[in-house]
Design an enzyme around this catalytic site. Structure first.
Site, PDB file in Angstrom:
ATOM      1  CG  ASP A  11      15.395  27.200  -7.735  1.00  0.00           C
ATOM      2  OD1 ASP A  11      14.612  27.554  -6.843  1.00  0.00           O
ATOM      3  OD2 ASP A  11      16.637  27.322  -7.628  1.00  0.00           O
ATOM      4  CG  ASP A  13      16.783  32.429  -4.488  1.00  0.00           C
ATOM      5  OD1 ASP A  13      16.796  33.616  -4.828  1.00  0.00           O
ATOM      6  OD2 ASP A  13      16.021  31.990  -3.599  1.00  0.00           O
ATOM      7  NE  ARG A  51      13.187  33.980   5.260  1.00  0.00           N
ATOM      8  CZ  ARG A  51      12.336  34.993   5.131  1.00  0.00           C
ATOM      9  NH1 ARG A  51      11.927  35.651   6.193  1.00  0.00           N
ATOM     10  NH2 ARG A  51      11.872  35.343   3.944  1.00  0.00           N
ATOM     11  CG  ASN A 120      12.636  37.602   0.447  1.00  0.00           C
ATOM     12  OD1 ASN A 120      11.939  38.493   0.940  1.00  0.00           O
ATOM     13  ND2 ASN A 120      13.502  36.908   1.166  1.00  0.00           N
ATOM     14  CG  ASP A 172      20.590  26.615  -7.722  1.00  0.00           C
ATOM     15  OD1 ASP A 172      19.374  26.475  -7.454  1.00  0.00           O
ATOM     16  OD2 ASP A 172      21.363  27.253  -6.995  1.00  0.00           O
TER      17      ASP A 172
HETATM   18  C1  BG6 Z   1      15.742  29.154  -1.750  1.00  0.00           C
HETATM   19  C2  BG6 Z   1      17.234  29.361  -1.563  1.00  0.00           C
HETATM   20  O1  BG6 Z   1      15.388  29.487  -3.055  1.00  0.00           O
HETATM   21  O2  BG6 Z   1      14.998  29.969  -0.845  1.00  0.00           O
HETATM   22  C3  BG6 Z   1      17.617  29.184  -0.113  1.00  0.00           C
HETATM   23  O3  BG6 Z   1      17.935  28.430  -2.364  1.00  0.00           O
HETATM   24  C4  BG6 Z   1      16.779  30.096   0.777  1.00  0.00           C
HETATM   25  O4  BG6 Z   1      18.995  29.467   0.041  1.00  0.00           O
HETATM   26  C5  BG6 Z   1      15.295  29.768   0.533  1.00  0.00           C
HETATM   27  O5  BG6 Z   1      17.084  29.910   2.147  1.00  0.00           O
HETATM   28  C6  BG6 Z   1      14.355  30.618   1.385  1.00  0.00           C
HETATM   29  O6  BG6 Z   1      14.485  31.953   0.976  1.00  0.00           O
HETATM   30  P1  BG6 Z   1      13.828  33.195   1.707  1.00  0.00           P
HETATM   31  O7  BG6 Z   1      14.054  34.311   0.720  1.00  0.00           O
HETATM   32  O8  BG6 Z   1      12.388  32.898   1.912  1.00  0.00           O
HETATM   33  O9  BG6 Z   1      14.553  33.377   2.986  1.00  0.00           O
HETATM   34 MG    MG Z   2      18.075  27.561  -6.263  1.00  0.00          MG
END
Ligand code: BG6
Ligand code: MG
Length: 219
Positions: A11, A13, A51, A120, A172
């Protein structure tokens, strides 16, 4: 698992980089504007969700029903705030030891993939100069079902030509650990053993972690 795994899927984030706190800060600001209470415990449940699933969670908490156009506007606002933190990221924000561990796995012929819900993810990999470490990147742009569904990890394993039972997932998030287990993977939780109780085992950080320790803790 006594032999080395065919593949490891990470993973992003909260495992490779500390962006979980940026997501928390951006969601908190939005919840605050909507006058919906939102704390660290709520955030724990958001980790790993897409999201839209995250926004729906917050709206449910505030019993707020909004039309799709407004939801898109709110998600864009949250993402703009999130990106204001992300834009300045550098390799200095990689968690200690994670790159060394990935490089050890690569040197041993273990195939490496990314399995993230984030749209992202490619930008963050690029800013941290680690895109080349991953043979496959499965992220929020390419999946239809968010964790705890195992789609992200199953797609990753398939791209790497690995069987789930011979693949280790590093996560995590509670939803991410559930996704890994639902897909038939071995799962290492990165964080608290109480929160990530469904993982095969947990580590608090990658500092000093090695392939040898992975194998001994999984066997
Ligand atoms: C995950 C995070 O990796 O991505 C979440 O743990 C987040 O908290 C999700 O909402 C979506 O991310 P993004 O960058 O597409 O808004
Ligand atoms: Mg994560």
């Amino acid at each position: 698992m006594s032999d080395k795994p065919q593949a490891c899927i990470f993973d992003l984030d909260g495992v490779i980089v500390d962006t979980a706190r940026y997501h928390f800060s951006a969601w908190s600001e939005l919840a605050n504007e909507l006058v919906i209470p939102f704390n660290e415990e709520d955030n724990e449940q958001l980790k790993g969700l897409s999201r839209i699933d995250s926004l729906e969670f917050i709206l449910r908490k505030g019993s707020l029903v909004l039309d799709n156009h407004t939801k898109v506007r709110l998600m864009d606002r949250k993402n703009d705030r999130y990106l204001s933190h992300v834009k300045t990221m550098t390799p200095a924000e990689l968690f200690p030891g994670v790159l060394e561990f990935i490089d050890e796995l690569r040197a041993e012929g273990v195939r490496i993939g990314l399995g993230s819900s984030s749209r992202n993810a490619p930008l963050i990999l690029d800013l941290c100069c680690i895109t080349d470490r991953f043979e496959t990147v499965v992220d929020g742009n390419s999946i239809t079902l968010s964790k705890p569904d195992p789609e992200v990890f199953l797609t990753g394993a398939q791209a790497l030509g690995a069987q789930p039972e011979n693949t280790v997932v590093f996560e995590d998030a509670v939803s991410g650990v559930k996704a890994g287990k639902a897909g038939g993977f071995r799962v290492v939780g990165v964080g608290s053993p109480e929160v990530l109780s469904e993982a095969d085992f947990t580590i608090s950080s990658f500092e000093g972690f090695s392939l040898q320790e992975l194998l001994s803790r999984l066997s």
